[in-house]
Structure formats: C-alpha cells, structure tokens
Design an enzyme around this catalytic site. Sequence first.
Site, mmCIF file in Angstrom:
data_model
loop_
_atom_site.group_PDB
_atom_site.id
_atom_site.type_symbol
_atom_site.label_atom_id
_atom_site.label_comp_id
_atom_site.label_asym_id
_atom_site.label_seq_id
_atom_site.Cartn_x
_atom_site.Cartn_y
_atom_site.Cartn_z
ATOM 1 N N LYS A 1 47.178 26.541 3.487
ATOM 2 C CA LYS A 1 47.368 26.236 2.114
ATOM 3 C C LYS A 1 47.733 27.471 1.660
ATOM 4 O O LYS A 1 48.215 27.524 0.174
ATOM 5 C CB LYS A 1 46.260 25.543 1.688
ATOM 6 N N ASP B 1 45.515 17.317 -3.754
ATOM 7 C CA ASP B 1 44.244 17.018 -3.084
ATOM 8 C C ASP B 1 43.402 16.519 -4.599
ATOM 9 O O ASP B 1 42.636 15.558 -4.344
ATOM 10 C CB ASP B 1 43.574 18.077 -2.715
#
Length: 273
Positions: free
Chosen positions: A66, A102
């Site tokens: 990420k 997220d």
Amino acid sequence: MTDRYAVIGHPVAHSKSPEIHASFAAQTGQDIDYQRLLAPLDGFNQTVADFIAAGGRGANVTLPFKLEAFALATRLSARAQAAGAVNTLKFDGDAIFGDNTDGVGLVADIVRNAGVALAGRRILLLGAGGAARGVILPLLQQAPGELVLANRTAARAAALAQEFAAAGPIAASDFADLAGPFDIVINATAASLSAELPPVAPGVFGRAAFAYDLMYGKEPTVFMRFAAQHGAAVRDGLGMLVEQAAESFLLWRGVRPATAAVLAQLRLQLQTQ
Ligand code: ATR
C-alpha cells in the site's frame, strides 16, 4: 473488450476481492474481469506496469504494497494523501490515480450497515499504525464530538493527533489515562492477529457502546468478546472489506453496488468453512 482489474498483493491467494467484485459486476450488469495478481516482494511497480500494458484499468492493492502504491501514483485523492497509503489504483493512459477506500468503507459499514451514527459521538480509536491512520480523516468527516487516539507506543498516537488537528476534534491519550466512557470504540491495532487484547479498561465502554474490530474471522476476536462482556454491541471488519470494495468499484465504474447480499454471502462462507 472486457475491462480488466486485479488485486495485487503478496500473498494474495486468500483475497476475497475477486468474488466480491464478480458479484458487484453481475449485479450492476458491468462487463469486467477481476483477477488475483501475486507480485514479487521486490516487483510491485513492474507488476503494475505489466498489468497496464496488458489492458488493466485499475487495481486493488493489499499487503505489503500500500505504501509503494502511494509512491507510484501520479495523482492522489485527499483521503489517500491523509492515509499515506493507497488501496485502489485507476489507470488512465500514463496517469495512475491513487485512492484509499478503507476509511470510507469503515464509515459506511458503521453508519449504513450497523445503523450507528458517528456525528456528535465520543469515539475511541485504538492503534496508531497504518490501519488507524487510514481511517482518521473519514471518521473526522462524520463530525464526531471527539476522536481520541490511544496506542501502546503513546508517542505515535500523539504525533498522529497533531498531524490531523486541523481536520477536527482529535486528541491522544495513554491507555492508562483514558477518560471513558466512549460511545464507539474501534480497534485498529494488530493485536487481534495474535489473539491479544489491547490494554483497555472496561470503563471505556459507555452505556450502549458500540465496538468495532477492523479484523474479522470465523470467531469473534478477543477484543469483540471483551467488549461484549462489558455491554457493548460488537461488529467485525467483514463489512468494511465489502464496503471498501464497493467504493473502489464506484471509482472505476461510476456506479455503487448494493452490498448487503454480498456481505451476507461472505459471512455464510466464513462460518461454514
Ligand atoms: P497496521 O498497518 O496493521 O496498522 P502497523 O503499522 O504495524 O500495522 O501498526 C500496528 C498497530 O497495532 C500499532 O498501533 C501497534 O502498537 P505500537 O505502535 O505500540 O507498536 C498496535 N499493536 C500491535 N500489537 C499490539 C498489542 N498486542 N497490543 C496493543 N497494540 C498492539
């Protein structure tokens, strides 16, 4: 030609994203192909380049890439910038747009699916790593009364609170000094991975508190059991997984799929496996 998408990770075999996106595509009548891509630990950028060359239109990014996805993006959403990490890439010519879904996924699961309002509430967020950082801005955008960060290494929570001070009412506290009660307690530590409990006192859970663990599994996590013992309604992170996927799908396809049936199906699978 069918538009191609993928989830890129290492490992990636466990990822539920292909089946989630296949359900979304079937439901919305979108023609997409979504695969798992195992990138070598030292080969994330090359894997992305190869996928773009092969017609890839976008990708989800999971552990441990990420931060590399964040660095690779040529443009970032505000929420990806705040998170310092990217879980969704969208390819357009030479441009690579990086987003992070997220945090909005967590908020959608709490507010829409669990029906728990965040506005005006006292929220305690446990942890100060990447997972916690990723959800702070979307939580503050819900206008909570206060968002308190607590972390085992207190200095990390203090630094994060300072970093986000301009975005809303945020403070840091040592675990030992936590002034409860809170309406909502969110576990964003990695403690559940090793079946450990973050050192929170039962007094953090207010009357009718709601407790959320970003982790999920067949059984409730240690944190969820502890919270339930002290009167809280509990929820795990499976809904967040589905909601972050829905937000990625929206970014790529311009339509937000319904999530309830997909979440119910995943829950059933998890419980019967
Ligand atoms: P992630 O990306 O999952 O957030 P991370 O950046 O390594 O992973 O952060 C892990 C978080 O879980 C940290 O907040 C860590 O606390 P420290 O900063 O003090 O290390 C927290 N954590 C991990 N194990 C824990 C445990 N057993 N009890 C409490 N906190 C724990």
